[in-house]
Design a protein around this motif. Structure first.
Motif, PDB file in Angstrom:
ATOM      1  N   PRO A  74       0.794  -1.173  -0.071  1.00 11.27           N
ATOM      2  CA  PRO A  74      -0.021   0.135  -0.148  1.00 11.27           C
ATOM      3  C   PRO A  74       0.668   1.357   0.112  1.00 11.27           C
ATOM      4  O   PRO A  74       0.581   2.245  -0.735  1.00 11.27           O
ATOM      5  N   ILE A  75       1.839   1.354   0.728  1.00 12.54           N
ATOM      6  CA  ILE A  75       2.702   2.666   0.862  1.00 12.54           C
ATOM      7  C   ILE A  75       3.427   2.915  -0.319  1.00 12.54           C
ATOM      8  O   ILE A  75       3.642   4.056  -0.788  1.00 12.54           O
ATOM      9  N   ASN A  76       3.815   1.756  -1.096  1.00 11.98           N
ATOM     10  CA  ASN A  76       4.631   1.964  -2.282  1.00 11.98           C
ATOM     11  C   ASN A  76       3.631   2.470  -3.337  1.00 11.98           C
ATOM     12  O   ASN A  76       3.900   3.122  -4.429  1.00 11.98           O
ATOM     13  N   LEU A  77       2.144   2.300  -3.267  1.00  8.54           N
ATOM     14  CA  LEU A  77       1.110   2.929  -4.210  1.00  8.54           C
ATOM     15  C   LEU A  77       1.292   4.767  -4.087  1.00  8.54           C
ATOM     16  O   LEU A  77       1.394   5.221  -5.264  1.00  8.54           O
ATOM     17  N   LEU A  78       1.604   5.184  -3.017  1.00  4.70           N
ATOM     18  CA  LEU A  78       1.845   6.652  -2.942  1.00  4.70           C
ATOM     19  C   LEU A  78       3.042   7.063  -3.691  1.00  4.70           C
ATOM     20  O   LEU A  78       3.245   7.860  -4.300  1.00  4.70           O
ATOM     21  N   THR A 151      -8.056  -2.765   3.629  1.00  6.65           N
ATOM     22  CA  THR A 151      -8.671  -1.537   4.162  1.00  6.65           C
ATOM     23  C   THR A 151      -7.182  -0.683   3.964  1.00  6.65           C
ATOM     24  O   THR A 151      -7.406   0.379   3.449  1.00  6.65           O
ATOM     25  N   ASN A 152      -6.159  -1.063   4.121  1.00  4.93           N
ATOM     26  CA  ASN A 152      -4.922  -0.222   4.038  1.00  4.93           C
ATOM     27  C   ASN A 152      -5.039   0.142   2.223  1.00  4.93           C
ATOM     28  O   ASN A 152      -4.458   1.284   2.165  1.00  4.93           O
ATOM     29  N   GLY A 157      -5.431   4.324  -1.569  1.00  3.35           N
ATOM     30  CA  GLY A 157      -6.363   4.833  -2.799  1.00  3.35           C
ATOM     31  C   GLY A 157      -6.954   6.164  -2.658  1.00  3.35           C
ATOM     32  O   GLY A 157      -6.953   7.035  -3.610  1.00  3.35           O
ATOM     33  N   ALA A 158      -7.484   6.331  -1.246  1.00  3.71           N
ATOM     34  CA  ALA A 158      -8.179   7.726  -1.040  1.00  3.71           C
ATOM     35  C   ALA A 158      -7.250   8.726  -0.989  1.00  3.71           C
ATOM     36  O   ALA A 158      -7.463   9.764  -1.628  1.00  3.71           O
ATOM     37  N   GLY A 159      -6.135   8.262  -0.236  1.00  4.36           N
ATOM     38  CA  GLY A 159      -5.017   9.528  -0.619  1.00  4.36           C
ATOM     39  C   GLY A 159      -4.602   9.880  -1.755  1.00  4.36           C
ATOM     40  O   GLY A 159      -4.266  11.068  -1.965  1.00  4.36           O
ATOM     41  N   ARG A 346       3.617  -3.499  11.511  1.00  2.00           N
ATOM     42  CA  ARG A 346       3.309  -2.896   9.943  1.00  2.00           C
ATOM     43  C   ARG A 346       4.521  -2.321   9.597  1.00  2.00           C
ATOM     44  O   ARG A 346       5.466  -1.738  10.200  1.00  2.00           O
ATOM     45  N   THR A 347       4.729  -2.470   8.265  1.00  2.00           N
ATOM     46  CA  THR A 347       5.881  -2.217   7.579  1.00  2.00           C
ATOM     47  C   THR A 347       5.636  -0.921   6.281  1.00  2.00           C
ATOM     48  O   THR A 347       4.894  -1.334   5.850  1.00  2.00           O
ATOM     49  N   ASP A 348       6.478  -0.119   6.402  1.00  2.00           N
ATOM     50  CA  ASP A 348       6.576   0.740   5.167  1.00  2.00           C
ATOM     51  C   ASP A 348       7.705   0.740   4.081  1.00  2.00           C
ATOM     52  O   ASP A 348       8.005   1.733   3.517  1.00  2.00           O
ATOM     53  N   ASN A 349       8.383  -0.323   4.273  1.00  2.00           N
ATOM     54  CA  ASN A 349       9.783  -0.588   3.677  1.00  2.00           C
ATOM     55  C   ASN A 349      10.754   0.318   3.954  1.00  2.00           C
ATOM     56  O   ASN A 349      11.952  -0.097   3.915  1.00  2.00           O
TER      57      ASN A 349
END
Length: 394
Positions: A74-78, A151-152, A157-159, A346-349
């Protein structure tokens, strides 16, 4: 519709944002002045390097994301959203300003100038808002750790949708009369008309400065400040390895903030000086430098947010060597408890947060070689131990 508010009839000595030069319909600026041929050549070379490296870096990021499933978090989509907006700047914006600089004048007419100003404003604000959303998402990761699920993805996606909608809100008004897009600096680029002294234009410039530059910066500083505070608390518990990680994260955050300010603050200051300063205060030479710095964000963003990330770096090496990417250790946990527990992770890389929340602590077993007083002392319950372990993977 687009050029209705920028017709040739609006060209006057007091407000010469639009003037037609010659039968070819090239745009010239009588009030902005111009650069020397050498100055235009230097700008063209800079724009050529910025466009080429920005295109290559962001395209490579998108290739890595599409090729390796391990990057599709999810975080990589941003991060992909930032790369897409920067890539679009390199495709639909930089080539036209590069061509204009080689010739010393704007080449694609009024409608092209309006389109260039609108597109660069749109994609630039998307990139800025995405950086703010990214920092806030990392802050939320720290505060409410949870496993990645559908959900993440919906939140991210909303962001992403918010970044584009917010950018449209602030980039469309000049097309409909709240300020306008026109030639900028020496007349080889186009942007918002910074020089008009009308209340209509000044109100737009102030709102743009506050809501599209200052507000994202405040979100970034607040979010990363909270993140650093949490890591510093963890370092107080595990002083050996955690302090080294704290310093690495601190260096990363400082680099992000400095590059943000370096790219966008000079442009914002230049715009305010052109808006509120006396006419002619901002010379063509002075105006072109902040514009080039803002465009360098398309080159710097992939380097800071992507290639400083170990996960992306491993995939990059795997792509070059035609091998499978190596997987690094993602997290460790430590807790002094007497019952089994399940760490929430929870990981954001770049950072992994592990929180262990447990009940009653263990008691020390009696040692037959100790005295009765020692045994009584060791049987005394100790406070509940809860550990938060943050691991930096970048």
């Amino acid at each position: 519709m687009i050029v209705s508010n920028v017709s040739l009839s609006s060209c006057s000595k007091a407000d010469s944002a639009w003037c037609a030069g010659g039968s070819e319909g090239h745009l010239e600026t009588t009030s902005h002045g111009t650069l020397s041929p050498t100055g235009h050549l230097v700008v063209a070379v800079c724009l050529g390097f910025i466009g080429a490296f920005g295109f290559f870096n962001n395209l490579l990021v998108l290739v890595l994301f599409c090729r390796y499933k391990m990057l599709r978090s999810p975080i990589n989509l941003l991060l992909m959203n930032i790369s897409v907006s920067d890539l679009l700047v390199c495709v639909v914006g930089t080539p036209f300003s590069f061509a204009a600089s080689t010739q010393g004048r704007w080449l694609i007419g009024q409608a092209g100038c309006v389109w260039y100003g609108f597109a660069n404003t749109l994609f630039g604000i998307v990139s800025l808002i995405s950086l703010a959303v990214l920092s806030y998402e990392r802050y939320c990761t720290m505060m409410t750790p949870a496993e990645a699920d559908a959900t993440n993805y919906r939140k991210i996606g909303a962001g992403i949708g918010l970044s584009w909608a917010y950018s449209l809100v602030w980039s469309v008004p000049p097309l409909f009369g709240w300020s306008r897009y026109g030639p900028e600096g020496p007349g080889t680029t186009c942007s918002v008309n910074w020089t008009a002294k009308s209340a209509n234009n000044i109100s737009y410039i102030i709102c743009l400065f506050i809501f599209c530059l200052i507000l994202p910066f405040m979100v970034i500083v607040y979010s990363y400040g909270k993140l650093l505070h949490a890591i510093k608390q963890v370092s107080g518990i595990n002083t050996a390895v955690s302090r080294k990680r704290e310093h690495r994260v601190l260096a990363m955050v400082i680099t992000m903030v400095i590059c943000y300010l370096l790219c966008w603050l000079p442009y914002g200051v230049m715009a305010l000086l052109a808006t509120f300063g006396r006419p002619g205060l901002i010379t063509p030479e002075a105006s072109i430098i902040p514009s080039l710095l803002a465009k360098t964000s398309t080159v710097i963003n992939p380097v800071i947010y992507i290639f400083m990330n170990k996960q992306f770096y491993r995939c990059f090496l795997a792509l070059l060597l035609c091998e499978a990417p190596q997987r690094g250790s993602s997290f460790k946990s430590s807790s002094k408890v007497n019952r089994p527990f399940r760490p929430v992770r929870r990981t954001d890389n770049n950072l992994t947060f592990v929180v262990a929340s447990v009940g009653r602590p263990t008691t020390c077993p009696a040692n037959p070689t100790n005295s009765a007083e020692d045994q009584a002392s060791s049987d005394t319950p100790k406070p509940v131990a809860v550990s938060l372990v943050a691991h930096y993977n970048g």
